[in-house]
Structure formats: structure tokens, C-alpha cells
Design a protein around this motif. Structure first.
Motif, PDB file in Angstrom:
ATOM      1  N   PHE A   9     -57.357  32.778  33.083  1.00  0.00           N
ATOM      2  CA  PHE A   9     -57.969  34.261  33.602  1.00  0.00           C
ATOM      3  C   PHE A   9     -59.138  34.561  32.995  1.00  0.00           C
ATOM      4  O   PHE A   9     -60.001  35.212  33.730  1.00  0.00           O
ATOM      5  N   HIS A  13     -62.303  35.378  35.436  1.00  0.00           N
ATOM      6  CA  HIS A  13     -62.868  36.871  35.568  1.00  0.00           C
ATOM      7  C   HIS A  13     -64.270  36.758  35.322  1.00  0.00           C
ATOM      8  O   HIS A  13     -65.213  37.672  35.895  1.00  0.00           O
ATOM      9  N   ALA A  16     -66.275  35.576  38.283  1.00  0.00           N
ATOM     10  CA  ALA A  16     -66.237  36.572  39.325  1.00  0.00           C
ATOM     11  C   ALA A  16     -67.341  37.491  39.088  1.00  0.00           C
ATOM     12  O   ALA A  16     -67.835  38.119  40.193  1.00  0.00           O
ATOM     13  N   HIS A  17     -67.718  37.815  37.948  1.00  0.00           N
ATOM     14  CA  HIS A  17     -68.992  38.704  37.697  1.00  0.00           C
ATOM     15  C   HIS A  17     -70.203  38.009  38.162  1.00  0.00           C
ATOM     16  O   HIS A  17     -71.087  38.665  39.011  1.00  0.00           O
ATOM     17  N   TYR A  68     -67.124  36.231  28.673  1.00  0.00           N
ATOM     18  CA  TYR A  68     -65.815  35.608  29.233  1.00  0.00           C
ATOM     19  C   TYR A  68     -65.299  34.309  29.278  1.00  0.00           C
ATOM     20  O   TYR A  68     -64.379  33.750  28.629  1.00  0.00           O
ATOM     21  N   GLY A  94     -68.381  43.963  30.600  1.00  0.00           N
ATOM     22  CA  GLY A  94     -67.868  44.220  32.125  1.00  0.00           C
ATOM     23  C   GLY A  94     -67.680  45.524  32.211  1.00  0.00           C
ATOM     24  O   GLY A  94     -68.062  46.070  33.345  1.00  0.00           O
ATOM     25  N   LYS A  98     -69.537  47.683  35.119  1.00  0.00           N
ATOM     26  CA  LYS A  98     -68.827  48.502  36.168  1.00  0.00           C
ATOM     27  C   LYS A  98     -68.913  49.790  36.383  1.00  0.00           C
ATOM     28  O   LYS A  98     -68.630  50.501  37.427  1.00  0.00           O
ATOM     29  N   GLY A 109     -61.321  45.274  38.685  1.00  0.00           N
ATOM     30  CA  GLY A 109     -62.135  44.769  37.627  1.00  0.00           C
ATOM     31  C   GLY A 109     -62.012  45.423  36.316  1.00  0.00           C
ATOM     32  O   GLY A 109     -62.103  45.149  35.271  1.00  0.00           O
ATOM     33  N   PHE A 112     -59.045  45.261  34.569  1.00  0.00           N
ATOM     34  CA  PHE A 112     -58.860  44.053  33.972  1.00  0.00           C
ATOM     35  C   PHE A 112     -59.564  44.006  32.652  1.00  0.00           C
ATOM     36  O   PHE A 112     -59.359  43.691  31.505  1.00  0.00           O
ATOM     37  N   ASP A 113     -60.971  44.484  32.721  1.00  0.00           N
ATOM     38  CA  ASP A 113     -61.859  44.767  31.577  1.00  0.00           C
ATOM     39  C   ASP A 113     -60.896  45.480  30.435  1.00  0.00           C
ATOM     40  O   ASP A 113     -60.985  45.325  29.311  1.00  0.00           O
TER      41      ASP A 113
END
Length: 129
Positions: A9, A13, A16-17, A68, A94, A98, A109, A112-113
Motif C-alpha cells: 500500500f 500510494h 500514485a503521486h 512513501y 503528501g 494535496k 488521497g 490515505f495520507d
């Protein structure tokens, strides 16, 4: 088993950034993303030049991704005390990214962060480190 899922994960993640913030915008509007990943209302309001805004987005995205991935590798390798430290840094990077470049599509996101930050600061379950 759970530590490998957490590691996967964290790495996913992080990557994904890069997938959101690094690709150049397509020339045609038909294939454009639903939002401009390097548009920041906060930075634009302070009259920061567009090139600086773009560089800020890229640097924050790369820094969050690296942090991450390192956190995920630390979990996979069982590096107990480094996991919360690196995961906290990754989550803060993150969240900063965002929040500065907020768009409703980034809400998951942000969650998640925030979850990573809560777990990292509140101490990871022993079984996961």
C-alpha cells in the motif's frame, strides 16, 4: 502477511503521486485529466509564477513518492523504528501537496495520507513493523 500488504500500500500510494503529477498535459482536451495537477489556487493567489508552481508540484510529488517507497521498503524489511518516522514525513509531504493543489478528486488521497499520519504518529501496531 499484513506487513507485506502495508508495504505494498505504501509503495503503491507513493507511486500514485508520480502518476498524477509528473506526466505532461496532453495537447488535446479530449484526453486531458479531470483537473490540472499543477494548478494551485493558493499559490496563484500569492502571485507565484506558473513555472514555480509547476516545479513545486513536481518536487512535492517526487519527495512524497520517495518517502512513501522508503516507508514501504522499511516495513517490508522490518525496520521497526524507521517506519513511523519515514511514514510521517511521507504523509506530511503528501498532505502538503494535496492541500496546496487541492481538487475534489484528491480527497481519497488526502484520506490515505491522513490515515498514514494517524497510524504513524499514534504508533504502528506491533505486528506491522
Amino acid at each position: 502477511m499484513m506487513s507485506w500488504l502495508l508495504a505494498a500500500f505504501l509503495v503503491a500510494h507513493g507511486l500514485a503521486h508520480l502518476a498524477v503529477w509528473l506526466p505532461p498535459a496532453p495537447a488535446d482536451t479530449e484526453h486531458a485529466a479531470p483537473f490540472a495537477p499543477d494548478h494551485s489556487a493558493v499559490l496563484a493567489a500569492t502571485r507565484v509564477p506558473p513555472t514555480t508552481i509547476h516545479r513545486t508540484a513536481v518536487w512535492l510529488a517526487v519527495a512524497a513518492a520517495v518517502a512513501y517507497v522508503v516507508a514501504g521498503l522499511a516495513v517490508a524489511l522490518g525496520s521497526g523504528w524507521t517506519v513511523p518516522l519515514v511514514a510521517t514525513a511521507a504523509a506530511l509531504l503528501g498532505l502538503a501537496l494535496k492541500i496546496l493543489f487541492f481538487h475534489p478528486w484528491l480527497s481519497l488521497g488526502i484520506l490515505f495520507d491522513a490515515a498514514v499520519l494517524v497510524f504513524a504518529v499514534g504508533s504502528w501496531p506491533v505486528a506491522l513493523t
